[in-house]
Design a protein around this motif. Structure first.
Motif, PDB file in Angstrom:
ATOM      1  N   UNK A  61       0.819  -1.214   0.000  1.00 39.89           N
ATOM      2  CA  UNK A  61       0.000   0.000   0.000  1.00 39.89           C
ATOM      3  C   UNK A  61       0.851   1.262   0.000  1.00 39.89           C
ATOM      4  N   UNK A  62       1.948   1.225   0.766  1.00 47.42           N
ATOM      5  CA  UNK A  62       2.757   2.429   0.894  1.00 47.42           C
ATOM      6  C   UNK A  62       3.574   2.720  -0.366  1.00 47.42           C
ATOM      7  N   UNK A  63       3.914   1.677  -1.109  1.00 47.64           N
ATOM      8  CA  UNK A  63       4.726   1.909  -2.303  1.00 47.64           C
ATOM      9  C   UNK A  63       3.994   2.762  -3.339  1.00 47.64           C
ATOM     10  N   UNK A  64       2.747   2.434  -3.735  1.00 47.13           N
ATOM     11  CA  UNK A  64       2.060   3.343  -4.677  1.00 47.13           C
ATOM     12  C   UNK A  64       1.720   4.691  -4.051  1.00 47.13           C
ATOM     13  N   UNK A  65       1.412   4.700  -2.738  1.00 44.77           N
ATOM     14  CA  UNK A  65       1.148   5.979  -2.088  1.00 44.77           C
ATOM     15  C   UNK A  65       2.390   6.863  -2.096  1.00 44.77           C
ATOM     16  N   UNK A  66       3.546   6.240  -2.023  1.00 49.47           N
ATOM     17  CA  UNK A  66       4.782   7.018  -2.071  1.00 49.47           C
ATOM     18  C   UNK A  66       4.895   7.763  -3.397  1.00 49.47           C
ATOM     19  N   UNK A  67       4.538   7.082  -4.491  1.00 53.91           N
ATOM     20  CA  UNK A  67       4.580   7.757  -5.780  1.00 53.91           C
ATOM     21  C   UNK A  67       3.566   8.880  -5.867  1.00 53.91           C
ATOM     22  N   UNK A  68       2.340   8.638  -5.387  1.00 52.64           N
ATOM     23  CA  UNK A  68       1.294   9.664  -5.467  1.00 52.64           C
ATOM     24  C   UNK A  68       1.665  10.882  -4.636  1.00 52.64           C
ATOM     25  N   UNK A  69       2.022  10.650  -3.368  1.00 54.42           N
ATOM     26  CA  UNK A  69       2.292  11.775  -2.472  1.00 54.42           C
ATOM     27  C   UNK A  69       3.609  12.474  -2.805  1.00 54.42           C
ATOM     28  N   UNK A  70       4.608  11.671  -3.169  1.00 53.77           N
ATOM     29  CA  UNK A  70       5.900  12.287  -3.480  1.00 53.77           C
ATOM     30  C   UNK A  70       5.818  13.212  -4.685  1.00 53.77           C
ATOM     31  N   UNK A  71       5.213  12.732  -5.764  1.00 50.73           N
ATOM     32  CA  UNK A  71       5.080  13.571  -6.963  1.00 50.73           C
ATOM     33  C   UNK A  71       4.165  14.760  -6.688  1.00 50.73           C
ATOM     34  N   UNK A  75       3.548  20.515  -6.011  1.00 46.23           N
ATOM     35  CA  UNK A  75       3.044  21.647  -5.231  1.00 46.23           C
ATOM     36  C   UNK A  75       4.140  22.666  -4.956  1.00 46.23           C
ATOM     37  N   UNK A  76       5.415  22.265  -5.012  1.00 46.03           N
ATOM     38  CA  UNK A  76       6.528  23.176  -4.757  1.00 46.03           C
ATOM     39  C   UNK A  76       7.245  23.593  -6.051  1.00 46.03           C
ATOM     40  N   UNK A  77       6.737  23.144  -7.183  1.00 41.73           N
ATOM     41  CA  UNK A  77       7.403  23.435  -8.454  1.00 41.73           C
ATOM     42  C   UNK A  77       7.070  24.878  -8.879  1.00 41.73           C
ATOM     43  N   UNK A  78       8.048  25.765  -8.942  1.00 43.05           N
ATOM     44  CA  UNK A  78       7.763  27.164  -9.338  1.00 43.05           C
ATOM     45  C   UNK A  78       7.380  27.297 -10.798  1.00 43.05           C
ATOM     46  N   UNK A  79       7.619  26.245 -11.588  1.00 42.66           N
ATOM     47  CA  UNK A  79       7.278  26.326 -12.998  1.00 42.66           C
ATOM     48  C   UNK A  79       5.795  26.182 -13.257  1.00 42.66           C
ATOM     49  N   UNK A  80       5.029  25.750 -12.266  1.00 40.47           N
ATOM     50  CA  UNK A  80       3.587  25.598 -12.434  1.00 40.47           C
ATOM     51  C   UNK A  80       2.867  26.867 -11.996  1.00 40.47           C
ATOM     52  N   UNK A  81       1.674  27.042 -12.533  1.00 42.35           N
ATOM     53  CA  UNK A  81       0.870  28.184 -12.130  1.00 42.35           C
ATOM     54  C   UNK A  81       0.227  27.949 -10.776  1.00 42.35           C
ATOM     55  N   UNK A  82      -0.339  29.008 -10.179  1.00 44.47           N
ATOM     56  CA  UNK A  82      -0.964  28.859  -8.854  1.00 44.47           C
ATOM     57  C   UNK A  82      -2.078  27.814  -8.843  1.00 44.47           C
ATOM     58  N   UNK A  83      -2.883  27.753  -9.903  1.00 48.62           N
ATOM     59  CA  UNK A  83      -3.977  26.794  -9.922  1.00 48.62           C
ATOM     60  C   UNK A  83      -3.457  25.360  -9.927  1.00 48.62           C
ATOM     61  N   UNK A  84      -2.427  25.120 -10.735  1.00 47.87           N
ATOM     62  CA  UNK A  84      -1.877  23.770 -10.791  1.00 47.87           C
ATOM     63  C   UNK A  84      -1.227  23.360  -9.467  1.00 47.87           C
ATOM     64  N   UNK A  85      -0.543  24.326  -8.837  1.00 48.55           N
ATOM     65  CA  UNK A  85       0.063  24.007  -7.539  1.00 48.55           C
ATOM     66  C   UNK A  85      -1.006  23.726  -6.494  1.00 48.55           C
TER      67      UNK A  85
END
Length: 626
Positions: free
Chosen positions: A274-284, A289-299
Motif C-alpha cells: 500500500x505504501x509503495x504506490x502511495x509514495x509515488x502519489x504523495x511524493x510527486x 506543489x513546490x514546483x515554481x514552474x507551475x501556475x498557482x492553480x496547478x500548484x
C-alpha cells in the motif's frame, strides 16, 4: 455316674453337597454382603455413566459404567435365587458377572485407543453358557465356583495387560495403581477357586478348608479392591482428559501463534504494497506543489492531491494499527511524559481544523494532576487526536470542544473529550467501538478511529467509554488509563532547522522506478545529484565502481538480493565504501523492519510514503560534513 452331654444335633447332608453350606458365601448368599455389593455396583455405575455423559470423548467410562450396572443386576439375580427355579438365579447371575468383566476389558481397550472386540467381550459369557450344557455342572457348587473364578482371573489379567501395553504410548500416574488393583482382585478370585479344589480332587489329598470366615474375608477383599479400582479408573480417566485438554490447548496455542505470525507477515506485506504506490502519489504531488514552474492553480491542485493522499495514508495507518493490536504485535514504550504539555500539543494539532469551523477549544485540568506520568506518549496522543478529531468533525460551526483531565483514583487518569454536536444516535451506540461504525454526520474516514482508540486503551490497561454530553447534548468520550506518576523529563532544547552543508551525491536503490523518481523529484530542486540502482547487486557494483555517494537510500523488499542482504554485503566491502551511511527507505512500517535494518548495519529508517521534510532532516543528520 457321670452325666453324658447330649450329642450335638447334626444336619443332614445330601451326597455331593457336603460343603455347600460352607461355600455358599461364594455365591453372595449372605444378605449383608449381597446388599453391600449391590449398593457399590449401583453407585459406581451412576458415577461412571455421569462422567461419560459429561465427556463423551472417553467411551471407556460408558463401558465401565455398563459393567457395574450389569454387576448390580447380577446381585439382584443372586438375591432372587430362592424365587427362581434352581439353579436359574445362580446361572444368570454368573452370566452377568462374566459379561461385566468383559465390559471392563473392553473399556480398557477403548481407553488405550484400541477397538473393543465383541467376541472377546462375550468370551466369558459364552464359556459359562457352554459349561452349563455339561450334565451335572449347574448342580455342583464347587465346579461353578471354580469356573467363574477362572473367568474373572483371566479377564483381570487380560485387562492388566491392556493397561501395561498402553503405558508404552502414554504413561499416566495412576497406571501402576490400576494394574496392581486388577492383579490383587484377580488374586482374591484365584484363592476362591483354590478353596474348592479339595472337593473336586479328593484323591489328591488336599486339605479341605471349610471356614466361612475365610470365604467372607475373600469376598470383602474383592469388594474393597473393586471399589479401589473404581477410584483409580476415575483418576486415570481424569488424567487422560487433562492431557487431552492440554494437547488441545497446545494445538490451539500453536495455531494462534501460526495465525499471528501469518497476520504479521500479511501486515508487513500490505504495509509495503500500500505504501509503495502511495509514495509515488504523495511524493510527486508534493514535488508538483513546490514546483515554481507551475501556475498557482496547478500548484493548488497538486496540494489538494497531496492532502487527499495524506488522508488515504491515515486510513491505511489506522487499518494497520488495528490489525497490529488484534495480532498482539503492538509494543508500548512507556517513558516519563509532561502530561500538560502532551495535552496542549494535542490541542495545537487539532486547532487548524477547529479554527476552520470557528469551534472553541478549551483545556480543563484538575489541580491534582501530576506534572509527569509514565506513558507511551505516541499512543496516548493518537487516542486523543482520534477523539478530538471526531469531536471537531461532528460539532457544527461556532460550537465548542472541551478536553478534561483529572485523576480517577490512585494511579488512574481520566481524559474526557466533550463536544456540542448532535450526539451519537441511539441505534449506533451498541456498536460504537466496532470497526467501520460511522455516524450519519461522518463524511470522511473509514470508521476505524474509535475502534483503534478502544483497542489502544485496552492495550494500555484502560478503557474507553461513551456517554451523552452535559444536559444530554453532544457526546462525552472518557479514556481511563493507569498512569503512574513519574518525574517530568527535562524540556528538550529547540532543534535548529536541518541544513545540509553542500549538495549531496545520493544513490537510491529501489526496484520500483516510481520510488526512485519520487526521490529525484524531491531532491533535484535542492541541487542534489541522485543516482539510481534497481537492485542490491547493482548498488554494490556502483559502490565498487565509484565514485562513492555521500549516502545510500536503500529499499528493503527487493527481488533477488534484498536491502538487508545488500547492506550486509556493503558493510563487508574493503575501504571507504563499507562506511557509507545507509538509510532504509521502505514501505514496511513494522517495528521489526526497523530493528532488522539496524542489525544489518543501516544508519537510519524512513517510511514510505516519503515526506520531503523528514527526508531532508535525515540527510542532514547523516550527511558527511566534508
Amino acid at each position: 455316674m457321670a452325666t453324658r452331654r447330649p450329642a450335638r444335633r447334626r444336619g443332614r447332608h445330601r451326597p455331593g453337597t457336603s460343603i455347600a453350606g460352607d461355600l455358599s458365601p461364594l455365591l453372595f448368599s449372605n444378605p449383608l454382603r449381597l446388599a453391600l455389593g449391590f449398593a457399590l455396583a449401583t453407585a459406581f455405575a451412576w458415577l461412571f455413566l455421569s462422567l461419560w455423559r459429561r465427556d463423551r470423548a472417553q467411551p471407556a467410562l460408558g463401558l465401565w459404567g455398563a459393567a457395574h450396572a450389569v454387576w448390580a443386576a447380577a446381585a439382584l439375580l443372586f438375591a432372587a435365587e430362592a424365587l427362581l427355579p434352581p439353579p436359574l438365579g445362580i446361572t444368570l447371575g454368573n452370566l452377568a458377572v462374566a459379561l461385566g468383566y468383559g465390559l471392563v476389558w473392553a473399556g480398557a481397550r477403548r481407553f488405550a485407543g484400541r477397538p473393543a472386540r465383541p467376541v472377546a467381550v462375550a468370551a466369558g459369557l459364552l464359556a459359562w453358557t457352554l459349561l452349563t450344557l455339561i450334565p451335572g455342572f449347574a448342580a455342583q457348587l464347587p465346579t461353578r465356583v471354580l469356573a467363574i473364578s477362572i473367568i474373572v482371573v483371566a479377564y483381570d489379567c487380560a485387562t492388566a495387560l491392556v493397561f501395561r501395553r498402553g503405558m508404552r504410548q502414554q504413561r499416566l500416574a495412576s497406571h501402576f495403581t490400576v494394574i496392581f488393583l486388577l492383579l490383587a482382585h484377580g488374586l482374591t478370585f484365584a484363592l476362591r477357586g483354590a478353596l474348592v479344589l479339595p472337593a473336586l480332587l479328593p484323591q489328591a489329598g488336599l486339605p479341605l478348608v471349610q471356614a466361612p470366615a475365610t470365604v467372607a474375608i475373600l469376598h470383602i477383599l474383592s469388594l474393597a479392591f473393586t471399589a479401589a479400582l473404581t477410584v483409580a479408573l476415575v483418576a486415570l480417566s481424569q488424567e487422560q482428559a487433562a492431557l487431552t485438554a492440554h494437547a488441545v490447548l497446545a494445538a490451539a496455542r500453536d495455531a494462534a501463534a501460526a495465525a499471528s505470525a501469518g497476520k504479521s507477515r500479511f501486515l508487513a506485506r500490505m504495509s509495503h504494497e500500500l505504501r509503495t504506490p502511495l509514495n509515488g502519489v504523495l511524493g510527486i504531488a508534493e514535488a508538483l506543489a513546490r514546483d515554481p514552474g507551475l501556475g498557482p492553480r496547478q500548484r493548488e491542485q497538486a496540494a489538494t492531491l497531496e492532502r487527499a493522499g495524506r488522508h488515504l495514508l491515515a486510513i491505511v495507518n489506522d487499518a494497520l494499527d488495528l490489525a497490529r493490536v488484534e495480532a498482539g504485535r503492538l509494543a508500548l514504550a512507556p517513558a516519563p511524559v509532561r502530561l500538560r504539555r502532551l495535552l496542549e500539543e494535542a490541542l495545537e494539532l487539532i486547532q487548524p481544523a477547529a479554527a476552520a469551523k470557528r469551534i472553541r477549544l478549551r483545556l480543563d485540568l484538575d489541580p491534582g494532576l501530576p506534572e509527569g506520568v509514565l506513558a507511551d506518549s505516541l499512543r496516548l496522543r493518537q487516542v486523543l487526536l482520534n477523539l478530538l478529531g471526531n469531536a471537531v468533525e461532528s460539532t457544527p460551526e461556532h460550537g465548542r470542544v472541551l478536553l478534561c483531565a483529572a485523576p480517577a483514583g490512585p494511579g488512574l487518569l481520566r481524559l474526557a473529550v466533550e463536544d456540542s454536536g448532535p450526539g451519537i444516535p441511539e441505534a449506533l451506540r451498541p456498536r460504537l467501538f466496532d470497526e467501520f461504525a460511522q455516524g450519519p454526520q461522518s463524511e470522511v474516514g473509514a470508521g476505524l478511529g474509535l475502534a483503534i482508540s478502544a483497542a489502544l486503551a485496552r492495550a494500555m490497561g484502560g478503557s474507553l467509554d461513551h456517554a451523552p454530553g452535559p444536559g444530554g447534548q453532544g457526546s462525552r468520550f472518557a479514556l481511563t488509563v493507569p498512569l503512574a506518576e513519574a518525574a517530568p523529563p527535562p524540556a528538550p532544547p529547540a532543534a535548529p532547522a536541518p541544513e545540509l552543508p553542500r549538495p549531496l551525491r545520493l544513490l537510491v536503490v529501489d526496484d520500483a522506478r516510481v520510488n526512485r523518481e519520487v526521490v529525484r523529484a524531491l531532491l533535484r530542486p535542492e541541487g542534489h545529484l541522485v543516482e539510481e540502482a534497481a537492485s542490491g547487486g547493482d548498488a554494490i557494483a556502483a559502490l565498487r565502481r565509484g565514485p562513492l555517494p555521500d549516502l545510500v537510500l536503500m529499499d528493503l523488499n527487493m527481488p533477488g538480493m534484498d536491502g538487508l542482504e545488500a547492506t550486509a554485503a556493503i558493510r563487508a566491502l574493503d575501504g571507504p565504501a563499507r562506511r557509507v551511511p545507509i538509510i532504509a527507505l521502505t514501505g514496511d512500517a513494522m517495528p521489526e523492519a526497523v530493528a532488522a535494518g539496524r542489525a544489518a548495519g543501516m544508519d537510519g529508517h524512513l517510511t514510505k510514503p516519503l515526506q520531503r521534510a523528514l527526508l531532508l532532516a535525515e540527510l542532514a543528520r547523516l550527511a558527511p560534513s566534508a
